[in-house]
Design an enzyme around this catalytic site. Structure first.
Site, PDB file in Angstrom:
ATOM      1  N   ARG A 103      -9.923   1.784   8.685  1.00  0.00           N
ATOM      2  CA  ARG A 103      -9.557   0.409   9.025  1.00  0.00           C
ATOM      3  C   ARG A 103     -10.691  -0.330   9.733  1.00  0.00           C
ATOM      4  NH1 ARG A 103      -3.619   1.238   9.147  1.00  0.00           N
ATOM      5  NH2 ARG A 103      -2.541  -0.720   9.480  1.00  0.00           N
ATOM      6  N   LYS A 153       0.818  -1.237   0.000  1.00  0.00           N
ATOM      7  CA  LYS A 153       0.000   0.000   0.000  1.00  0.00           C
ATOM      8  C   LYS A 153       0.838   1.267   0.000  1.00  0.00           C
ATOM      9  CE  LYS A 153      -2.332  -0.138   3.797  1.00  0.00           C
ATOM     10  NZ  LYS A 153      -2.215  -1.341   4.540  1.00  0.00           N
ATOM     11  N   ARG A 156      10.695  -0.913  11.580  1.00  0.00           N
ATOM     12  CA  ARG A 156       9.681  -0.279  12.429  1.00  0.00           C
ATOM     13  C   ARG A 156       9.524  -1.091  13.704  1.00  0.00           C
ATOM     14  NH1 ARG A 156       4.683   0.539   8.364  1.00  0.00           N
ATOM     15  NH2 ARG A 156       3.675  -0.410  10.150  1.00  0.00           N
ATOM     16  N   ARG A 192      -1.457  -8.408  13.322  1.00  0.00           N
ATOM     17  CA  ARG A 192      -2.061  -7.322  12.535  1.00  0.00           C
ATOM     18  C   ARG A 192      -2.860  -7.885  11.363  1.00  0.00           C
ATOM     19  NH1 ARG A 192       2.421  -3.655  10.679  1.00  0.00           N
ATOM     20  NH2 ARG A 192       0.707  -2.383   9.950  1.00  0.00           N
ATOM     21  N   ARG A 240      10.068  -8.943   5.551  1.00  0.00           N
ATOM     22  CA  ARG A 240      10.139  -7.536   5.948  1.00  0.00           C
ATOM     23  C   ARG A 240      10.591  -7.416   7.396  1.00  0.00           C
ATOM     24  NH1 ARG A 240       5.097  -3.456   5.012  1.00  0.00           N
ATOM     25  NH2 ARG A 240       4.713  -3.385   7.230  1.00  0.00           N
TER      26      ARG A 240
HETATM   27  P1  AMP Z   1       0.381   1.312   9.120  1.00  0.00           P
HETATM   28  O1  AMP Z   1       1.575   2.178   8.956  1.00  0.00           O
HETATM   29  O2  AMP Z   1      -0.795   1.775   8.279  1.00  0.00           O
HETATM   30  O3  AMP Z   1       0.683  -0.141   8.885  1.00  0.00           O
HETATM   31  O4  AMP Z   1      -0.112   1.445  10.631  1.00  0.00           O
HETATM   32  C1  AMP Z   1       0.714   1.088  11.724  1.00  0.00           C
HETATM   33  C2  AMP Z   1      -0.117   0.982  12.995  1.00  0.00           C
HETATM   34  O5  AMP Z   1      -0.701   2.265  13.295  1.00  0.00           O
HETATM   35  C3  AMP Z   1      -1.292   0.022  12.946  1.00  0.00           C
HETATM   36  O6  AMP Z   1      -0.938  -1.304  13.236  1.00  0.00           O
HETATM   37  C4  AMP Z   1      -2.200   0.610  14.023  1.00  0.00           C
HETATM   38  O7  AMP Z   1      -1.712   0.302  15.311  1.00  0.00           O
HETATM   39  C5  AMP Z   1      -2.001   2.107  13.824  1.00  0.00           C
HETATM   40  N1  AMP Z   1      -2.972   2.631  12.827  1.00  0.00           N
HETATM   41  C6  AMP Z   1      -2.676   3.194  11.612  1.00  0.00           C
HETATM   42  N2  AMP Z   1      -3.788   3.574  10.974  1.00  0.00           N
HETATM   43  C7  AMP Z   1      -4.826   3.240  11.790  1.00  0.00           C
HETATM   44  C8  AMP Z   1      -6.241   3.360  11.679  1.00  0.00           C
HETATM   45  N3  AMP Z   1      -6.816   3.877  10.587  1.00  0.00           N
HETATM   46  N4  AMP Z   1      -6.993   2.917  12.719  1.00  0.00           N
HETATM   47  C9  AMP Z   1      -6.430   2.405  13.829  1.00  0.00           C
HETATM   48  N5  AMP Z   1      -5.117   2.237  13.988  1.00  0.00           N
HETATM   49  C10 AMP Z   1      -4.300   2.667  12.988  1.00  0.00           C
END
Ligand code: AMP
Length: 188
Positions: A88, A13, A135, A146, A127
């Protein structure tokens, strides 16, 4: 043009969002990046989000909706945005509909990047083993969690946006540039 890029962790993404940003001059709004920025700043919000993120859990909907709602008012969003990692949950999607309606912004398309979940697990492990730009939530145990949360809370958005006639799907198993070619065909 305003779009959502949608798919499980590890589907590419973020990479595709960057390609779209460059090609169409619209801004990537990654809630994950915003939250990581807050953690870096050690803000109150960052402190609240850190443990949840490190644990692979979702940050509460109200917090996410609040940051998106403020971000979308900034000048650089005028040409359009790519929502990356948001919404999400169904409740975030409903809140987004309301927000867009209020701001008279039209959501053009929701692009689902579909990947084979078995192969995704091996990508996730790869990854997780990479040392550069690692990260804090990039380890296989957390990423598997996740993926489970994605299946449970995020996948219901597929029928949600199908009903709105906005969902389109690309094959995320292809090479990065081929995935992007598919996205371009859908957006042109
Ligand atoms: P990402 O970088 O999109 O993979 O997000 C990393 C982490 O941030 C996720 O595992 C969640 O803990 C939090 N997070 C990011 N976007 C959201 C969202 N829209 N709703 C809830 N938690 C989020």
């Amino acid at each position: 043009m305003n779009i959502i890029l949608f798919g499980p962790p590890g589907c590419g993404k973020g990479t595709q969002a960057k390609f779209v940003e460059k090609r169409y001059g619209i801004v990537q709004l990654s809630t994950g990046d915003m939250l990581r920025g807050e953690i870096k700043k050690e803000s109150n919000l960052g402190l609240k989000a850190k443990n949840l993120i490190d644990d692979g859990k979702l940050v509460p909907d109200e917090i996410i909706i609040d940051i998106i709602s403020k971000r979308i008012d900034k000048d650089d969003c005028k040409n359009g945005v790519i929502f990356d990692g948001f919404p999400r949950t169904i409740s975030q999607a409903l809140a987004l509909d309301k927000l867009l309606d209020k701001k008279k912004i039209i959501l053009d398309k929701v692009i689902e990047i579909r990947v084979d979940e078995e192969i995704l697990l091996s990508r996730i492990e790869k990854r997780a083993n990479e040392t550069v730009n690692k990260r804090s939530d990039d380890n296989s145990e957390i990423l598997i969690k996740r993926l489970e949360i994605y299946k449970q809370d995020t996948k219901p958005l597929i029928p949600f946006y199908q009903k709105q006639g906005k969902l389109v799907t690309v094959d995320g198993m292809k090479k990065e540039n081929e995935v992007f070619n598919e996205i371009e065909l859908l957006l042109n």
